[in-house]
Design a protein around this motif. Structure first.
Motif, PDB file in Angstrom:
ATOM      1  N   MET A   1       0.831  -1.198   0.000  1.00  0.00           N
ATOM      2  CA  MET A   1       0.000   0.000   0.000  1.00  0.00           C
ATOM      3  C   MET A   1       0.870   1.254   0.000  1.00  0.00           C
ATOM      4  N   HIS A   2       1.923   1.265   0.799  1.00  0.00           N
ATOM      5  CA  HIS A   2       2.849   2.397   0.815  1.00  0.00           C
ATOM      6  C   HIS A   2       3.428   2.624  -0.583  1.00  0.00           C
ATOM      7  N   GLN A   3       3.866   1.557  -1.202  1.00  0.00           N
ATOM      8  CA  GLN A   3       4.456   1.666  -2.539  1.00  0.00           C
ATOM      9  C   GLN A   3       3.439   2.186  -3.555  1.00  0.00           C
ATOM     10  N   MET A   4       2.229   1.686  -3.498  1.00  0.00           N
ATOM     11  CA  MET A   4       1.191   2.143  -4.426  1.00  0.00           C
ATOM     12  C   MET A   4       0.841   3.611  -4.184  1.00  0.00           C
ATOM     13  N   LEU A   5       0.725   3.994  -2.920  1.00  0.00           N
ATOM     14  CA  LEU A   5       0.411   5.384  -2.609  1.00  0.00           C
ATOM     15  C   LEU A   5       1.543   6.317  -3.054  1.00  0.00           C
ATOM     16  N   ASP A   6       2.777   5.860  -2.917  1.00  0.00           N
ATOM     17  CA  ASP A   6       3.911   6.654  -3.406  1.00  0.00           C
ATOM     18  C   ASP A   6       3.819   6.863  -4.920  1.00  0.00           C
ATOM     19  N   LEU A   7       3.433   5.813  -5.641  1.00  0.00           N
ATOM     20  CA  LEU A   7       3.280   5.936  -7.098  1.00  0.00           C
ATOM     21  C   LEU A   7       2.151   6.894  -7.458  1.00  0.00           C
ATOM     22  N   ILE A   8       1.051   6.803  -6.753  1.00  0.00           N
ATOM     23  CA  ILE A   8      -0.065   7.715  -6.993  1.00  0.00           C
ATOM     24  C   ILE A   8       0.372   9.149  -6.695  1.00  0.00           C
ATOM     25  N   ASN A   9       1.112   9.316  -5.609  1.00  0.00           N
ATOM     26  CA  ASN A   9       1.592  10.640  -5.226  1.00  0.00           C
ATOM     27  C   ASN A   9       2.449  11.264  -6.329  1.00  0.00           C
ATOM     28  N   LEU A  10       3.227  10.447  -7.010  1.00  0.00           N
ATOM     29  CA  LEU A  10       4.050  10.958  -8.107  1.00  0.00           C
ATOM     30  C   LEU A  10       3.188  11.515  -9.256  1.00  0.00           C
ATOM     31  N   GLY A  11       1.981  10.991  -9.405  1.00  0.00           N
ATOM     32  CA  GLY A  11       1.104  11.436 -10.482  1.00  0.00           C
ATOM     33  C   GLY A  11       0.240  12.643 -10.137  1.00  0.00           C
ATOM     34  N   ILE A  12       0.212  13.034  -8.886  1.00  0.00           N
ATOM     35  CA  ILE A  12      -0.649  14.149  -8.466  1.00  0.00           C
ATOM     36  C   ILE A  12      -0.377  15.433  -9.258  1.00  0.00           C
ATOM     37  N   PRO A  13       0.863  15.770  -9.560  1.00  0.00           N
ATOM     38  CA  PRO A  13       1.087  17.005 -10.331  1.00  0.00           C
ATOM     39  C   PRO A  13       0.343  17.040 -11.670  1.00  0.00           C
ATOM     40  N   GLU A  14       0.021  15.884 -12.224  1.00  0.00           N
ATOM     41  CA  GLU A  14      -0.732  15.841 -13.487  1.00  0.00           C
ATOM     42  C   GLU A  14      -2.123  16.428 -13.325  1.00  0.00           C
ATOM     43  N   LEU A  15      -2.681  16.371 -12.113  1.00  0.00           N
ATOM     44  CA  LEU A  15      -4.012  16.955 -11.878  1.00  0.00           C
ATOM     45  C   LEU A  15      -3.966  18.485 -11.813  1.00  0.00           C
ATOM     46  N   THR A  16      -2.800  19.022 -11.517  1.00  0.00           N
ATOM     47  CA  THR A  16      -2.704  20.469 -11.299  1.00  0.00           C
ATOM     48  C   THR A  16      -2.138  21.227 -12.488  1.00  0.00           C
ATOM     49  N   LYS A  17      -1.769  20.520 -13.554  1.00  0.00           N
ATOM     50  CA  LYS A  17      -1.191  21.193 -14.727  1.00  0.00           C
ATOM     51  C   LYS A  17      -2.220  22.046 -15.428  1.00  0.00           C
TER      52      LYS A  17
END
Length: 168
Positions: free
Chosen positions: A152-168
């Motif tokens: 879960m930690h690893q998956m959440l870290d991967l999702i966290n890396l994609g968050i900037p795509e929502l703010t572009k």
């Protein structure tokens, strides 16, 4: 905060994907499910903390102060660490000070310079809240084994890396 209680079915998502070809059904479904669980967790945490006369904002300030070696920090550092505006932090500190859980300590050399210190009453409050919080958290997470928690930690870290795509 708006709470989406009725998550869309795969059929509904399929209809959206027909209209909006960029819609990745499993990505949308996973994202909405994660958002729903995060919202539910936040509401549950508020319910747990409210039993002790706290809400998340004030609780986080107490935690941040307890983490400091001197149990003291500045309002601006607390605001940065909590991810809130300085005005919001001032309101949180005002409430905690009125409750006697923190105190403002003014510099002898410059009265404009202020630090926030966790009081004995603030530490005592945490000493009551934290065992209850940890107990409830253990029960909440008991369905996951250690390996699943690490995944879960690893998956959440991967999702966290994609968050900037929502703010572009």
């Amino acid at each position: 905060m708006l709470e989406l209680k009725d998550l869309p079915t795969t059929g509904v998502l399929q209809k959206f994907a027909e209209r909006y070809p960029d819609a990745d059904i499993t990505a949308v479904s996973s994202f909405l499910h994660l958002l729903r669980v995060a919202t539910d967790l936040s509401i549950a945490l508020d319910a747990c903390l409210s039993k002790h006369g706290l809400l998340q904002g004030r609780w986080w300030v107490l935690i941040l102060l307890m983490r400091e070696e001197t149990q003291t920090s500045t309002p601006s550092v607390l605001a940065d660490k909590a991810g809130v505006s300085r005005a919001t932090m001032t309101g949180l500190i005002d409430g905690l000070e009125q409750s006697g859980l923190v105190e403002r300590v003014y510099s002898k050399n410059d009265r404009r310079s202020v630090s926030i210190h966790l009081t004995t009453a603030g530490q005592a409050k945490l000493d009551v809240v934290m065992p209850d919080y940890y107990h409830r958290l253990r029960l909440c997470m008991q369905g996951l084994g250690e390996a699943q928690r690490e995944q879960m930690h690893q998956m959440l870290d991967l999702i966290n890396l994609g968050i900037p795509e929502l703010t572009k």
